[in-house]
Design an enzyme around this catalytic site. Structure first.
Site, PDB file in Angstrom:
ATOM      1  N   GLU A 197       0.837  -1.212   0.000  1.00  0.00           N
ATOM      2  CA  GLU A 197       0.000   0.000   0.000  1.00  0.00           C
ATOM      3  C   GLU A 197       0.872   1.262   0.000  1.00  0.00           C
ATOM      4  O   GLU A 197       0.665   2.172  -0.809  1.00  0.00           O
ATOM      5  CB  GLU A 197      -0.942   0.001   1.214  1.00  0.00           C
ATOM      6  N   GLY A 281       5.894  -6.757   9.429  1.00  0.00           N
ATOM      7  CA  GLY A 281       4.950  -7.277  10.408  1.00  0.00           C
ATOM      8  C   GLY A 281       4.925  -6.422  11.663  1.00  0.00           C
ATOM      9  O   GLY A 281       5.680  -5.460  11.797  1.00  0.00           O
ATOM     10  N   HIS A 454     -27.344  -4.233 -13.371  1.00  0.00           N
ATOM     11  CA  HIS A 454     -26.529  -4.097 -14.579  1.00  0.00           C
ATOM     12  C   HIS A 454     -26.489  -2.631 -15.006  1.00  0.00           C
ATOM     13  O   HIS A 454     -27.532  -1.978 -14.998  1.00  0.00           O
ATOM     14  CB  HIS A 454     -27.116  -4.933 -15.708  1.00  0.00           C
TER      15      HIS A 454
HETATM   16  P1  FAD Z   1      -4.730  -0.110  18.064  1.00  0.00           P
HETATM   17  O1  FAD Z   1      -5.463   0.482  16.959  1.00  0.00           O
HETATM   18  O2  FAD Z   1      -3.259  -0.241  17.948  1.00  0.00           O
HETATM   19  O3  FAD Z   1      -5.074   0.766  19.339  1.00  0.00           O
HETATM   20  C1  FAD Z   1      -4.459   0.582  20.558  1.00  0.00           C
HETATM   21  C2  FAD Z   1      -4.563   1.869  21.355  1.00  0.00           C
HETATM   22  O4  FAD Z   1      -4.206   1.608  22.699  1.00  0.00           O
HETATM   23  C3  FAD Z   1      -3.626   2.972  20.866  1.00  0.00           C
HETATM   24  O5  FAD Z   1      -4.324   4.185  20.793  1.00  0.00           O
HETATM   25  C4  FAD Z   1      -2.562   3.050  21.969  1.00  0.00           C
HETATM   26  O6  FAD Z   1      -2.021   4.341  22.125  1.00  0.00           O
HETATM   27  C5  FAD Z   1      -3.388   2.652  23.169  1.00  0.00           C
HETATM   28  N1  FAD Z   1      -2.596   2.116  24.287  1.00  0.00           N
HETATM   29  C6  FAD Z   1      -1.664   1.142  24.264  1.00  0.00           C
HETATM   30  N2  FAD Z   1      -1.233   0.872  25.510  1.00  0.00           N
HETATM   31  C7  FAD Z   1      -1.917   1.706  26.327  1.00  0.00           C
HETATM   32  C8  FAD Z   1      -1.931   1.898  27.734  1.00  0.00           C
HETATM   33  N3  FAD Z   1      -1.176   1.158  28.550  1.00  0.00           N
HETATM   34  N4  FAD Z   1      -2.751   2.850  28.232  1.00  0.00           N
HETATM   35  C9  FAD Z   1      -3.539   3.603  27.426  1.00  0.00           C
HETATM   36  N5  FAD Z   1      -3.575   3.442  26.090  1.00  0.00           N
HETATM   37  C10 FAD Z   1      -2.777   2.512  25.564  1.00  0.00           C
HETATM   38  N6  FAD Z   1      -6.553  -2.878   9.306  1.00  0.00           N
HETATM   39  C11 FAD Z   1      -7.656  -2.984   8.549  1.00  0.00           C
HETATM   40  O7  FAD Z   1      -8.566  -3.718   8.907  1.00  0.00           O
HETATM   41  N7  FAD Z   1      -7.776  -2.271   7.374  1.00  0.00           N
HETATM   42  C12 FAD Z   1      -6.811  -1.453   6.936  1.00  0.00           C
HETATM   43  O8  FAD Z   1      -6.957  -0.837   5.882  1.00  0.00           O
HETATM   44  C13 FAD Z   1      -5.631  -1.330   7.704  1.00  0.00           C
HETATM   45  N8  FAD Z   1      -4.637  -0.520   7.301  1.00  0.00           N
HETATM   46  C14 FAD Z   1      -3.517  -0.403   8.071  1.00  0.00           C
HETATM   47  C15 FAD Z   1      -2.500   0.412   7.619  1.00  0.00           C
HETATM   48  C16 FAD Z   1      -1.349   0.543   8.367  1.00  0.00           C
HETATM   49  C17 FAD Z   1      -0.243   1.432   7.859  1.00  0.00           C
HETATM   50  C18 FAD Z   1      -1.230  -0.134   9.613  1.00  0.00           C
HETATM   51  C19 FAD Z   1      -0.008   0.025  10.469  1.00  0.00           C
HETATM   52  C20 FAD Z   1      -2.241  -0.952  10.070  1.00  0.00           C
HETATM   53  C21 FAD Z   1      -3.396  -1.105   9.299  1.00  0.00           C
HETATM   54  N9  FAD Z   1      -4.430  -1.936   9.692  1.00  0.00           N
HETATM   55  C22 FAD Z   1      -5.543  -2.069   8.919  1.00  0.00           C
HETATM   56  C23 FAD Z   1      -4.369  -2.683  10.956  1.00  0.00           C
HETATM   57  C24 FAD Z   1      -5.173  -1.958  12.051  1.00  0.00           C
HETATM   58  O9  FAD Z   1      -4.657  -0.652  12.203  1.00  0.00           O
HETATM   59  C25 FAD Z   1      -5.085  -2.713  13.355  1.00  0.00           C
HETATM   60  O10 FAD Z   1      -5.466  -4.063  13.165  1.00  0.00           O
HETATM   61  C26 FAD Z   1      -6.015  -2.085  14.383  1.00  0.00           C
HETATM   62  O11 FAD Z   1      -5.658  -0.742  14.618  1.00  0.00           O
HETATM   63  C27 FAD Z   1      -5.978  -2.855  15.702  1.00  0.00           C
HETATM   64  O12 FAD Z   1      -6.839  -2.249  16.591  1.00  0.00           O
HETATM   65  P2  FAD Z   1      -6.617  -2.338  18.162  1.00  0.00           P
HETATM   66  O13 FAD Z   1      -7.770  -1.631  18.782  1.00  0.00           O
HETATM   67  O14 FAD Z   1      -6.368  -3.737  18.560  1.00  0.00           O
HETATM   68  O15 FAD Z   1      -5.255  -1.561  18.449  1.00  0.00           O
HETATM   69  P1  NAI Z   2       2.688  -8.321   6.752  1.00  0.00           P
HETATM   70  O1  NAI Z   2       2.714  -9.483   7.659  1.00  0.00           O
HETATM   71  O2  NAI Z   2       1.490  -8.062   5.947  1.00  0.00           O
HETATM   72  O3  NAI Z   2       3.895  -8.412   5.731  1.00  0.00           O
HETATM   73  C1  NAI Z   2       5.235  -8.498   6.152  1.00  0.00           C
HETATM   74  C2  NAI Z   2       6.049  -9.033   4.994  1.00  0.00           C
HETATM   75  O4  NAI Z   2       7.406  -8.857   5.320  1.00  0.00           O
HETATM   76  C3  NAI Z   2       5.820 -10.522   4.753  1.00  0.00           C
HETATM   77  O5  NAI Z   2       5.593 -10.747   3.391  1.00  0.00           O
HETATM   78  C4  NAI Z   2       7.113 -11.154   5.251  1.00  0.00           C
HETATM   79  O6  NAI Z   2       7.443 -12.332   4.563  1.00  0.00           O
HETATM   80  C5  NAI Z   2       8.108 -10.037   4.968  1.00  0.00           C
HETATM   81  N1  NAI Z   2       9.313 -10.096   5.796  1.00  0.00           N
HETATM   82  C6  NAI Z   2       9.428 -10.417   7.108  1.00  0.00           C
HETATM   83  N2  NAI Z   2      10.710 -10.323   7.503  1.00  0.00           N
HETATM   84  C7  NAI Z   2      11.438  -9.917   6.423  1.00  0.00           C
HETATM   85  C8  NAI Z   2      12.806  -9.632   6.201  1.00  0.00           C
HETATM   86  N3  NAI Z   2      13.703  -9.733   7.170  1.00  0.00           N
HETATM   87  N4  NAI Z   2      13.197  -9.253   4.973  1.00  0.00           N
HETATM   88  C9  NAI Z   2      12.301  -9.124   3.947  1.00  0.00           C
HETATM   89  N5  NAI Z   2      10.977  -9.401   4.109  1.00  0.00           N
HETATM   90  C10 NAI Z   2      10.551  -9.772   5.324  1.00  0.00           C
HETATM   91  O7  NAI Z   2       3.068  -7.075   7.679  1.00  0.00           O
HETATM   92  P2  NAI Z   2       2.985  -5.510   7.429  1.00  0.00           P
HETATM   93  O8  NAI Z   2       2.912  -5.196   5.991  1.00  0.00           O
HETATM   94  O9  NAI Z   2       4.070  -4.928   8.251  1.00  0.00           O
HETATM   95  O10 NAI Z   2       1.609  -5.139   8.076  1.00  0.00           O
HETATM   96  C11 NAI Z   2       1.314  -5.528   9.410  1.00  0.00           C
HETATM   97  C12 NAI Z   2      -0.119  -5.868   9.542  1.00  0.00           C
HETATM   98  O11 NAI Z   2      -0.912  -4.691   9.526  1.00  0.00           O
HETATM   99  C13 NAI Z   2      -0.691  -6.700   8.401  1.00  0.00           C
HETATM  100  O12 NAI Z   2      -0.406  -8.065   8.555  1.00  0.00           O
HETATM  101  C14 NAI Z   2      -2.136  -6.443   8.541  1.00  0.00           C
HETATM  102  O13 NAI Z   2      -2.646  -7.273   9.534  1.00  0.00           O
HETATM  103  C15 NAI Z   2      -2.178  -5.003   9.000  1.00  0.00           C
HETATM  104  N6  NAI Z   2      -2.471  -4.146   7.849  1.00  0.00           N
HETATM  105  C16 NAI Z   2      -3.653  -4.309   7.208  1.00  0.00           C
HETATM  106  C17 NAI Z   2      -3.967  -3.553   6.112  1.00  0.00           C
HETATM  107  C18 NAI Z   2      -5.237  -3.794   5.406  1.00  0.00           C
HETATM  108  O14 NAI Z   2      -6.083  -4.480   5.950  1.00  0.00           O
HETATM  109  N7  NAI Z   2      -5.435  -3.261   4.214  1.00  0.00           N
HETATM  110  C19 NAI Z   2      -3.062  -2.520   5.615  1.00  0.00           C
HETATM  111  C20 NAI Z   2      -1.817  -2.468   6.333  1.00  0.00           C
HETATM  112  C21 NAI Z   2      -1.567  -3.241   7.428  1.00  0.00           C
END
Ligand code: FAD
Ligand code: NAI
Length: 475
Positions: A197, A281, A454
């Site tokens: 992405e 990851g 459609h």
């Molecule tokens: P989080 O969203 O991580 O929230 C945890 C919260 O707890 C944070 O605000 C943190 O500050 C707070 N916290 C932690 N410890 C404490 C503490 N001790 N006291 C008080 N607060 C605390 N998932 C999708 O489904 N679709 C997507 O398109 C998608 N895109 C993503 C893109 C990126 C770049 C990334 C990094 C992740 C993406 N994800 C996506 C994954 C998604 O963001 C996570 O799966 C989701 O945020 C998890 O939700 P959560 O509530 O478990 O934790």
């Molecule tokens: P990921 O698990 O999706 O991908 C990590 C990739 O890095 C894997 O293909 C793995 O084989 C590779 N990798 C691991 N170690 C490596 C190394 N040493 N050298 C080269 N390649 C290596 O993890 P990512 O992209 O960091 O995202 C984390 C998680 O966040 C996702 O698994 C997903 O759960 C969530 N996410 C979800 C999105 C969505 O739903 N659209 C968007 C972005 C994140």
């Protein structure tokens, strides 16, 4: 006397804030503690998803897709543009506005549902009676008690050994979302969801992007047909993806970053880039929770150990979302949040892991639910598969985006749908039909017999379902 609550949720991400709202709806006196700060030090609930994940990444994907369309596809429609340019600061500002709208929306929802919000860090403290209390460390420090605690503390990016994130040159998802100018050369380690992405965003804006992936296959968890089609499309757009690499060293200085690695043939290579995104990851986050003081058990991955119902080893302490097992997805965290609140109320909250959809928001988008062909083959389960290409879909032709296909996989005997896999335009939306069908244990024939509008992209799903029985009408 400390404030007392029925339910306290630690973490205000999609898991935590939804759990808090549902608990409040069910009549519990509920609080949510979240420590995320905006740039002014104020509260920014919504977690990783809202602040540095789902929402800002989709905002930038949208902006960069507009730029890509204007630069490469508008001309096909007879639309001429002179002096196309991108103002990165403005694009990032828009993204920040979208994030803030979501932060404010959550604060509003807390008020509406009478959830008490604490801005600060929540941690467990052992109580005099041997149980536990919660400490909130924010602007002030206070102790609160709860009959039930839901831990929803999310996850953090995994760093590559020897290449700590500095968010200047070596970027996590956080830095990748705020690069101040389009880098000439961008490296990405990990061809997973974030890598593809974020790599797409900066490639569309003009960066030369190289993605280095350790696994020998591209998107190994995705159905092979879909992964191959996606790889072809992304390569055509200019994403240079190398699989089967082994990174040996990452060096960063004022000039940029150099990555030394062995390619799939074992040959030594060097990649010099201006910026490097490391997306290999994420790791569950229990930092600052003081879990050990009350004996809250973690598993070998550092996630909070839970059973199928999200119960931890401590009575009345639950954990959900990225900090526990299962896919790290916002909608999975939300579903667990609702289910736990309902279980606390004595109801039968349920999350069906077999029907959690996945979407990768590249262009073409990739989406799937259920099992892949390679999984079914490995299980030895007899199945039938049917696919339909967007090339033969009228709406896709009108859109000017005919890349990809829909594939439906059904049980060979019963015709029950076992998996649906898509790559193509707007499949992030089309996948919902497949999720509903699988939740209702529909057969491929059921989808094949439903009237679809459609011209619509959803006709490709109907046609793929018809193809399971070898009776597509338009291909
Ligand atoms: P989080 O969203 O991580 O929230 C945890 C919260 O707890 C944070 O605000 C943190 O500050 C707070 N916290 C932690 N410890 C404490 C503490 N001790 N006291 C008080 N607060 C605390 N998932 C999708 O489904 N679709 C997507 O398109 C998608 N895109 C993503 C893109 C990126 C770049 C990334 C990094 C992740 C993406 N994800 C996506 C994954 C998604 O963001 C996570 O799966 C989701 O945020 C998890 O939700 P959560 O509530 O478990 O934790
Ligand atoms: P990921 O698990 O999706 O991908 C990590 C990739 O890095 C894997 O293909 C793995 O084989 C590779 N990798 C691991 N170690 C490596 C190394 N040493 N050298 C080269 N390649 C290596 O993890 P990512 O992209 O960091 O995202 C984390 C998680 O966040 C996702 O698994 C997903 O759960 C969530 N996410 C979800 C999105 C969505 O739903 N659209 C968007 C972005 C994140």
């Amino acid at each position: 006397m400390s404030k007392q609550f029925d339910v306290v949720v630690i973490g205000g991400g999609p898991g935590g804030y939804i759990a808090a709202i549902r608990a409040a709806q069910l009549g519990f006196n509920t609080a949510c503690i979240d420590e995320w700060k905006n740039e002014k030090g104020g509260p920014a609930p919504g977690g990783t998803c809202t602040n540095v994940g789902c929402i800002p990444s989709k905002a930038l994907l949208q902006s960069s897709e507009h730029f890509e369309q204007a630069g490469h596809h508008f001309a096909d429609h007879g639309i001429g543009l002179k002096d196309l340019s991108i103002d990165v600061a403005k694009m990032l500002g828009r993204k920040d506005t979208v994030v803030k709208q979501n932060n404010d929306g959550i604060l509003y929802l807390f008020k509406k549902n009478k959830v008490t919000f604490f801005h600060g860090r929540g941690s467990f403290v052992k109580a005099a009676d041997g149980g536990y209390e919660l400490k909130v460390a924010g602007a002030a420090e206070e102790t609160i008690t709860a009959k039930h605690v839901v831990v929803a503390t999310g996850s953090n990016p995994r760093a590559l050994p020897g290449a700590a994130f500095d968010e200047e040159n070596i970027l996590s998802n956080d830095g990748a979302l705020r690069i101040p100018a389009v880098p000439k050369k961008l490296g990405v380690i990990g061809a997973g969801v974030i890598g593809l992405e974020m790599g797409s965003v900066w490639r569309r804006l003009g960066a030369e992007v190289t993605v280095l992936e350790a696994l020998p296959v591209f998107l190994g968890a995705v159905d092979e047909t879909i992964a191959k089609e996606a790889q072809k499309a992304l390569k055509k757009q200019g994403l240079n993806i190398e699989v089967g690499v082994k990174i040996s060293e990452v060096k960063s200085d004022k000039k940029g970053v150099t990555v030394a690695y062995a390619n799939a043939k074992g040959e030594a290579q060097t990649l010099a880039v201006d910026k490097l995104i490391v997306s290999i990851g994420r790791v569950p986050n229990t930092i600052g929770l003081n879990a050990e003081s009350v004996g809250l058990k973690l598993d070998e991955r550092g996630a909070i150990a839970v059973d199928d119902d999200c119960k931890t080893n401590l009575p009345n302490v639950w954990a959900i979302g990225d900090v526990v097992r299962g896919p790290m997805l916002a909608h999975k965290a939300e579903e667990e949040g609702v289910a736990v609140a309902e279980r606390i109320a004595g109801q039968h909250g349920h999350v069906n892991f077999n029907t959690v959809p996945w979407v990768i928001y590249t262009s073409p988008e990739i989406a799937w639910v259920g099992q892949t062909e390679q999984q079914l083959k490995a299980e030895g389960r007899a199945y039938k598969a049917g696919s339909f290409p967007f090339m033969a879909n009228g709406r896709a032709r009108a859109l000017g985006d005919t890349t990809g296909l829909v594939k439906v996989i059904a049980d060979a005997k019963t015709d029950e749908i076992l998996g649906v896999h898509m790559v193509g335009p707007y499949v992030s939306e089309l996948i919902a039909e497949a999720v509903v069908a699988m939740e209702f244990k529909a057969s491929a024939e059921d989808i094949a017999r439903i009237c679809h509008a459609h011209p619509s992209l959803s006709e490709a799903t109907k046609e793929a379902a018809l193809a399971v029985d070898k009776r597509t009408l338009n291909f």
